[in-house]
Design a protein around this motif. Structure first.
Motif, PDB file in Angstrom:
ATOM      1  N   LYS A   1       1.087  17.929  -8.221  1.00  0.00           N
ATOM      2  CA  LYS A   1       0.273  18.293  -7.059  1.00  0.00           C
ATOM      3  C   LYS A   1      -1.083  18.843  -7.497  1.00  0.00           C
ATOM      4  O   LYS A   1      -2.105  18.566  -6.863  1.00  0.00           O
TER       5      LYS A   1
ATOM      6  N   ALA B   1      -3.119  15.952  -8.429  1.00  0.00           N
ATOM      7  CA  ALA B   1      -3.544  15.237  -7.225  1.00  0.00           C
ATOM      8  C   ALA B   1      -4.790  15.873  -6.630  1.00  0.00           C
ATOM      9  O   ALA B   1      -5.717  15.179  -6.201  1.00  0.00           O
ATOM     10  N   GLU B   2      -4.847  17.191  -6.611  1.00  0.00           N
ATOM     11  CA  GLU B   2      -6.036  17.884  -6.091  1.00  0.00           C
ATOM     12  C   GLU B   2      -7.248  17.613  -6.975  1.00  0.00           C
ATOM     13  O   GLU B   2      -8.360  17.432  -6.490  1.00  0.00           O
TER      14      GLU B   2
ATOM     15  N   LYS C   1      -8.535  14.103  -6.206  1.00  0.00           N
ATOM     16  CA  LYS C   1      -9.249  14.009  -4.936  1.00  0.00           C
ATOM     17  C   LYS C   1     -10.697  14.470  -5.067  1.00  0.00           C
ATOM     18  O   LYS C   1     -11.556  14.043  -4.310  1.00  0.00           O
TER      19      LYS C   1
ATOM     20  N   SER D   1      -3.687   3.921  -3.924  1.00  0.00           N
ATOM     21  CA  SER D   1      -2.663   4.957  -4.007  1.00  0.00           C
ATOM     22  C   SER D   1      -2.247   5.134  -5.467  1.00  0.00           C
ATOM     23  O   SER D   1      -2.083   4.165  -6.199  1.00  0.00           O
TER      24      SER D   1
ATOM     25  N   VAL E   1       5.097  12.714  -5.216  1.00  0.00           N
ATOM     26  CA  VAL E   1       3.664  12.974  -5.077  1.00  0.00           C
ATOM     27  C   VAL E   1       2.893  11.663  -5.214  1.00  0.00           C
ATOM     28  O   VAL E   1       2.764  11.115  -6.306  1.00  0.00           O
TER      29      VAL E   1
ATOM     30  N   VAL F   1      -0.848  10.104  -4.031  1.00  0.00           N
ATOM     31  CA  VAL F   1      -2.150  10.501  -3.496  1.00  0.00           C
ATOM     32  C   VAL F   1      -2.983   9.260  -3.197  1.00  0.00           C
ATOM     33  O   VAL F   1      -2.953   8.290  -3.937  1.00  0.00           O
ATOM     34  N   GLU F   2      -3.697   9.298  -2.078  1.00  0.00           N
ATOM     35  CA  GLU F   2      -4.607   8.219  -1.700  1.00  0.00           C
ATOM     36  C   GLU F   2      -5.998   8.559  -2.212  1.00  0.00           C
ATOM     37  O   GLU F   2      -6.532   9.626  -1.884  1.00  0.00           O
ATOM     38  N   LEU F   3      -6.574   7.671  -3.012  1.00  0.00           N
ATOM     39  CA  LEU F   3      -7.906   7.885  -3.560  1.00  0.00           C
ATOM     40  C   LEU F   3      -8.897   6.919  -2.923  1.00  0.00           C
ATOM     41  O   LEU F   3      -8.738   5.709  -3.048  1.00  0.00           O
TER      42      LEU F   3
END
Length: 146
Positions: A66, A69-70, A73, A127, A134, A136-138
């Motif tokens: 996570k 993932a942040e 982003k 994705s 987890v 994440v969409e980029l």
């Protein structure tokens, strides 16, 4: 046929999942390749005990995923490619997105990125699977080289 997966198998499941597949697929591919073994009652009990012991370690791995993932982003991805108008000469794939992420400071293996093949300039989304829980969409943008 019920099997316990030893490795992640695309479009089937993740490691240590109990899955039901057709007999031929299990007997002729999954078991000989070492991707799975039979889900007998004793194997299920052993799996349950292993999953219970591994649960607290898994929480740390999910927290790290996570956090990554942040960080992903926050990266703005712009990929430049040769183009004639809006149409690209060639295409942009997950390999190009992985290289753009590496330039941004985050090394992600290309097999965890799902974007499809893009052949036009514009804004798109990919994705990235960092962990089984987890994803994440980029957003990324393809611009024409000048």
């Amino acid at each position: 046929m019920e099997l316990i997966l030893r490795k992640d198998v695309q479009n089937l499941g993740f490691k240590d999942d109990v899955v039901t597949v057709k007999n031929g697929y299990g007997r002729n591919f999954l078991i000989p390749q070492g991707f799975a073994h039979l889900a007998t009652s004793s194997a299920k009990k052993v799996l349950a005990e292993n999953l219970k012991q591994r649960a607290h370690k898994e929480a740390k791995v999910v927290a790290d995923a996570k956090a990554l993932a942040e960080a992903l982003k926050a990266i703005e991805i712009k990929i430049s490619a040769k183009a004639g108008g809006e149409k690209l000469f060639g295409s942009i794939t997950n390999i190009d997105i992985a290289e753009a992420l590496a330039k941004g400071g985050q090394v992600i293996d290309r097999k965890f990125i799902t974007s499809g093949i893009v052949k036009r300039t514009g804004k798109y989304s990919a994705s990235v699977r960092l962990h089984r829980d987890v994803i994440v969409e980029l957003p990324y943008e393809i611009i024409a080289e000048k």
